[in-house]
Design a protein around this motif. Structure first.
Motif, PDB file in Angstrom:
ATOM      1  N   PRO A  55       0.949  -1.183   0.000  1.00 17.62           N
ATOM      2  CA  PRO A  55      -0.041  -0.075  -0.064  1.00 17.62           C
ATOM      3  C   PRO A  55       0.679   1.208  -0.108  1.00 17.62           C
ATOM      4  CG  PRO A  55      -0.976  -1.515   1.538  1.00 17.62           C
ATOM      5  CD  PRO A  55       0.444  -2.178   1.213  1.00 17.62           C
ATOM      6  N   GLY A  56       0.532   2.199  -0.851  1.00 17.71           N
ATOM      7  CA  GLY A  56       1.298   3.401  -0.994  1.00 17.71           C
ATOM      8  C   GLY A  56       2.475   3.473  -1.935  1.00 17.71           C
ATOM      9  N   ALA A  57       2.939   2.280  -2.011  1.00 13.78           N
ATOM     10  CA  ALA A  57       4.170   2.209  -2.868  1.00 13.78           C
ATOM     11  C   ALA A  57       4.215   2.696  -4.331  1.00 13.78           C
ATOM     12  CB  ALA A  57       4.651   0.620  -3.061  1.00 13.78           C
ATOM     13  N   LEU A  58       3.041   2.857  -4.860  1.00 15.00           N
ATOM     14  CA  LEU A  58       2.954   3.568  -6.343  1.00 15.00           C
ATOM     15  C   LEU A  58       2.659   4.863  -5.922  1.00 15.00           C
ATOM     16  CD1 LEU A  58       1.188   0.887  -8.249  1.00 15.00           C
ATOM     17  CD2 LEU A  58       3.527   1.261  -7.849  1.00 15.00           C
ATOM     18  N   GLY A  59       2.395   5.552  -5.030  1.00 18.27           N
ATOM     19  CA  GLY A  59       2.105   7.030  -4.869  1.00 18.27           C
ATOM     20  C   GLY A  59       0.568   7.348  -4.977  1.00 18.27           C
ATOM     21  N   ALA A  60       0.465   8.575  -5.099  1.00 20.13           N
ATOM     22  CA  ALA A  60      -0.872   8.931  -5.366  1.00 20.13           C
ATOM     23  C   ALA A  60      -1.302   8.719  -6.663  1.00 20.13           C
ATOM     24  CB  ALA A  60      -1.040  10.466  -5.069  1.00 20.13           C
ATOM     25  N   PRO A  61      -2.821   8.867  -6.903  1.00 19.02           N
ATOM     26  CA  PRO A  61      -3.364   8.452  -8.052  1.00 19.02           C
ATOM     27  C   PRO A  61      -2.855   9.438  -9.139  1.00 19.02           C
ATOM     28  CG  PRO A  61      -5.009   8.063  -6.507  1.00 19.02           C
ATOM     29  CD  PRO A  61      -3.813   8.615  -5.836  1.00 19.02           C
ATOM     30  N   GLY A  62      -2.624   9.021 -10.462  1.00 23.48           N
ATOM     31  CA  GLY A  62      -1.852   9.681 -11.415  1.00 23.48           C
ATOM     32  C   GLY A  62      -0.639  10.115 -11.451  1.00 23.48           C
ATOM     33  N   GLU A  63       0.179   9.669 -10.322  1.00 25.29           N
ATOM     34  CA  GLU A  63       1.824   9.958  -9.990  1.00 25.29           C
ATOM     35  C   GLU A  63       2.303   8.885 -11.006  1.00 25.29           C
ATOM     36  OE1 GLU A  63       4.722   9.776  -6.347  1.00 25.29           O
ATOM     37  OE2 GLU A  63       2.810  10.797  -6.027  1.00 25.29           O
ATOM     38  N   PRO A  64       3.226   9.069 -11.657  1.00 28.24           N
ATOM     39  CA  PRO A  64       4.124   8.324 -12.569  1.00 28.24           C
ATOM     40  C   PRO A  64       4.760   7.520 -11.660  1.00 28.24           C
ATOM     41  CG  PRO A  64       4.771  10.618 -12.827  1.00 28.24           C
ATOM     42  CD  PRO A  64       3.795  10.794 -11.877  1.00 28.24           C
ATOM     43  N   VAL A  65       4.628   6.097 -12.300  1.00 33.74           N
ATOM     44  CA  VAL A  65       5.521   4.881 -11.771  1.00 33.74           C
ATOM     45  C   VAL A  65       6.955   4.993 -12.708  1.00 33.74           C
ATOM     46  CG1 VAL A  65       5.874   2.601 -11.475  1.00 33.74           C
ATOM     47  CG2 VAL A  65       3.569   3.579 -11.127  1.00 33.74           C
TER      48      VAL A  65
END
Length: 178
Positions: A55-65
């Motif tokens: 959880p939270g590893a990919l950041g906020a929605p829309g934030e690039p990976v």
């Protein structure tokens, strides 16, 4: 000597065949190496869909990976073309080229090649990073070349768990057993 007129459909077919050969000539003459890198570039993007991130590893929605390439980039434009428009859920994937890996770099996929493996893997150990290596040991995913030149991969589930990642059984099913 009389010349027969060639039907227009045959001229069009011959022209189309020549155009296809002209477009394919760089691929045929370039050998297997560019195809190998194109396949690996595609795999790098496809792996991401088969990983459950903490959880939270990919950041906020829309934030690039970030898909990071450490050291010399063997892919060139192929990796950018393979990833055009690719996303993980609502996160676009962005390619970053790094001289060296560092803790907290924000990379979620880290590709390292050859001699830079050990230092790069140590830098992100324990972080939610899918590490992919090519040559040498280490990493969650290791690219392999078969004798007939096909690109395959093996998976180290212990390395995935150490980084807090869970890999899909679908990905594990197609991996080569070491």
């Amino acid at each position: 000597m009389a010349f027969r007129r060639v039907p227009s459909w045959r001229r069009r077919t011959a022209g189309l065949a020549l155009a296809v050969l002209a477009l394919c000539a760089p691929v045929f003459s370039a050998g297997a190496a560019p195809l190998e890198w194109a396949v690996k570039a595609t795999y790098l993007y496809k792996f991401v869909a088969f990983v459950d991130w903490p959880p939270g590893a990919l950041g906020a929605p829309g934030e690039p990976v970030a898909l990071c390439i450490v050291g010399p980039d063997p892919f060139g434009r192929q990796i950018d073309e393979a990833g055009a428009g690719q996303q993980i859920g609502d996160h676009p994937i962005e390619v970053r080229r790094l001289r060296q890996a560092t803790r907290g770099s924000g990379c979620r996929v880290l590709y390292v090649r050859g001699g830079s493996n050990r230092a790069a893997l140590a830098a992100v150990a324990g972080e939610p990073v899918l590490t992919v290596t090519d040559g040498g040991g280490g990493g969650v995913v290791r690219f392999l070349l078969t004798r007939d030149g096909k690109v395959r991969f093996s998976i180290d589930q212990a390395a995935a768990a150490a980084n807090g990642l869970t890999l899909s059984s679908k990905l594990l099913a197609v991996a080569v057993r070491p």
